[in-house]
Write a protein that holds these residues in place. Structure first.
Motif, PDB file in Angstrom:
ATOM      1  N   GLN A 381       0.799  -1.230   0.000  1.00  0.00           N
ATOM      2  CA  GLN A 381       0.000   0.000   0.000  1.00  0.00           C
ATOM      3  C   GLN A 381       0.832   1.281   0.000  1.00  0.00           C
ATOM      4  O   GLN A 381       0.304   2.363   0.239  1.00  0.00           O
ATOM      5  N   THR A 382       2.102   1.163  -0.305  1.00  0.00           N
ATOM      6  CA  THR A 382       2.975   2.328  -0.391  1.00  0.00           C
ATOM      7  C   THR A 382       3.502   2.462  -1.812  1.00  0.00           C
ATOM      8  O   THR A 382       4.077   1.509  -2.355  1.00  0.00           O
ATOM      9  N   ILE A 383       3.295   3.626  -2.418  1.00  0.00           N
ATOM     10  CA  ILE A 383       3.818   3.867  -3.758  1.00  0.00           C
ATOM     11  C   ILE A 383       5.340   3.971  -3.677  1.00  0.00           C
ATOM     12  O   ILE A 383       5.880   4.785  -2.931  1.00  0.00           O
ATOM     13  N   VAL A 384       6.014   3.127  -4.441  1.00  0.00           N
ATOM     14  CA  VAL A 384       7.477   3.092  -4.388  1.00  0.00           C
ATOM     15  C   VAL A 384       8.104   3.709  -5.626  1.00  0.00           C
ATOM     16  O   VAL A 384       9.335   3.848  -5.707  1.00  0.00           O
ATOM     17  N   ARG A 385       7.280   4.082  -6.593  1.00  0.00           N
ATOM     18  CA  ARG A 385       7.813   4.744  -7.792  1.00  0.00           C
ATOM     19  C   ARG A 385       6.842   5.832  -8.212  1.00  0.00           C
ATOM     20  O   ARG A 385       5.672   5.552  -8.487  1.00  0.00           O
ATOM     21  N   LYS A 386       7.302   7.051  -8.275  1.00  0.00           N
ATOM     22  CA  LYS A 386       6.463   8.184  -8.665  1.00  0.00           C
ATOM     23  C   LYS A 386       6.955   8.776  -9.974  1.00  0.00           C
ATOM     24  O   LYS A 386       8.054   8.467 -10.451  1.00  0.00           O
ATOM     25  N   GLY A 387       6.110   9.607 -10.559  1.00  0.00           N
ATOM     26  CA  GLY A 387       6.497  10.291 -11.784  1.00  0.00           C
ATOM     27  C   GLY A 387       7.672  11.226 -11.564  1.00  0.00           C
ATOM     28  O   GLY A 387       7.982  11.615 -10.435  1.00  0.00           O
ATOM     29  N   THR A 388       8.289  11.634 -12.646  1.00  0.00           N
ATOM     30  CA  THR A 388       9.530  12.414 -12.580  1.00  0.00           C
ATOM     31  C   THR A 388       9.384  13.678 -11.751  1.00  0.00           C
ATOM     32  O   THR A 388      10.295  14.047 -10.996  1.00  0.00           O
ATOM     33  N   PHE A 389       8.240  14.354 -11.858  1.00  0.00           N
ATOM     34  CA  PHE A 389       8.084  15.636 -11.160  1.00  0.00           C
ATOM     35  C   PHE A 389       7.056  15.581 -10.034  1.00  0.00           C
ATOM     36  O   PHE A 389       6.547  16.608  -9.601  1.00  0.00           O
ATOM     37  N   GLU A 390       6.763  14.373  -9.549  1.00  0.00           N
ATOM     38  CA  GLU A 390       5.840  14.249  -8.419  1.00  0.00           C
ATOM     39  C   GLU A 390       6.604  14.405  -7.091  1.00  0.00           C
ATOM     40  O   GLU A 390       7.693  13.910  -6.936  1.00  0.00           O
TER      41      GLU A 390
END
Length: 390
Positions: A381-390
């Motif tokens: 339940q944890t986002i481990v990869r975000k967009g470049t500018f997030e």
């Protein structure tokens, strides 16, 4: 990691396969078996999925990835999607489209966004064209766009039964469909015509006219927003029974539902009870589109934004509220759209398929983890990869 081994997964591929182990390597599913044993000195990441369901990642056949043109003026233009929007909704494959606005929202921008999402970890495609006719393209030709641009898989959203469309005739629509069909045949792509169906009373008349007067098969068209009203849903069921695929929009608002739209999950139940083919029904998010409410004079009353979490929300409601079998509900967001878009490595968990998958709580169906092309995007339940500018 060279290998990822998921053990004790209650597997829905989307058909139920029982408790299985899944081996993933180089972005693909390498093995599915009741007990996988590896004799190797290569690094292995092992995950115990006991108590969880594992299913394919969702395939979203309509997302306004660069945002939509706001019907309330420039300040109402909707924002583009970020990688985390897809991850939170369990979407691992997106298909971008332009809508009402093809002046400030361009195909060049659309292609750049597709490529950026691919670099960030998703699978991404797009439709050439938009609501209007004559069709706007990148190369000057629908057929060339489909054949020459890898990520282009069809044309859409071309609008019928809508005051914002070009009031396209069946002959014009048939010409567009023919170009898309030949482009798809020559490049081994879907060449599909995604059709935006508005609130007009002629509903799907243009599509039935093309089928009646030409040799273009009805399955060449892929009409969306079929749950917009009870009357349109009835026509959509007829279209489905004639061999076509229909798409229900998962994103909605209380105002739109109050005006007569049929909630996506309930539309699925009604369609199935009416004898529609479950293999020719899909859900899409209409993510990041403007969701306008118009009065009887065509004047804008309110406007909200489509959510990419909508597929997951409607999947849960289909199973938990409408009592639809999980396998059937899953098809609408995995295997069925993958087939429509002619993406054979998407929407299913099988040997050789892309390792796009979700881990869901076995009771609540809440998303625990998201994998795309063998890479974790969300874990526990944890986002481990975000967009470049997030």
């Amino acid at each position: 990691m060279s290998f990822i081994l998921i053990r004790n997964a209650n597997l829905y591929a989307p058909e139920p396969l029982g408790v299985q182990d899944i081996l993933i390597s180089h972005g693909r599913i390498s093995a599915i078996a009741e007990a996988i044993e590896l004799d190797t000195n290569l690094p292995i990441e092992t995950l115990d999925a006991q108590g969880q369901l594992v299913c394919p990642g969702f395939v979203d056949s309509l997302t306004h990835i660069t945002g939509g043109g706001g019907e309330g003026g420039f300040a109402s233009r909707t924002p583009e999607m970020n990688l985390s929007h897809a991850i939170k909704g369990g979407v691992t494959t997106v298909t971008g489209a332009l809508g009402t606005d093809a002046i400030f929202r361009s195909h060049e921008e659309l292609v750049a966004k597709v490529k950026s999402l691919k670099e960030e970890g998703l699978s991404a495609y797009f439709y050439t064209g938009n609501y209007h006719f004559p069709v706007k393209t990148l190369t000057g030709s629908v057929q060339k766009d489909i054949m020459l641009i890898d990520e282009c898989i069809g044309i859409g959203e071309i609008a019928i039964a809508d005051h914002r469309g070009s009031q396209i005739t069946w002959r014009e629509l048939a010409s567009v469909a023919s170009q898309a069909r030949v482009g798809g045949m020559c490049s081994n792509k879907a060449g599909i015509v995604l059709v935006h169906v508005g609130p007009g009373e002629d509903h799907l008349a243009r599509l039935f006219e093309v089928a009646e007067h030409t040799d273009i098969p009805i399955k060449q068209f892929y009409p969306t927003h079929i749950n917009r009203s009870a009357a349109l849903l009835d026509q959509g069921i007829r279209f489905n029974k004639a061999g076509g695929v229909i798409d229900f929009t998962a994103s909605s608002t209380p105002e739109i539902l109050a005006s007569g739209e049929v909630k996506c999950a309930h539309a699925l139940k009604q369609a199935l009870q009416s004898g529609a083919d479950e293999n020719r029904i899909t859900f899409s998010t209409d993510g990041h589109a403007s969701l306008p409410e118009f009065n009887s004079q065509g004047e804008l009353v309110s406007l909200k934004v489509g959510a990419m979490t909508a597929l997951h929300d409607e999947l849960k409601d289909a199973v938990l509220i409408e009592n639809i079998e999980l396998e059937t509900a899953l098809k609408t967001v995995t295997l069925n759209p993958a087939k429509v878009l002619k993406l054979p490595h998407k929407g299913q968990l099988r040997l050789g398929a892309d390792a796009d998958l979700l881990l869901l709580d076995a009771h609540s169906f809440e998303i625990n983890s998201v994998m795309a092309m063998g890479q974790w995007l969300m874990k526990n339940q944890t986002i481990v990869r975000k967009g470049t500018f997030e």
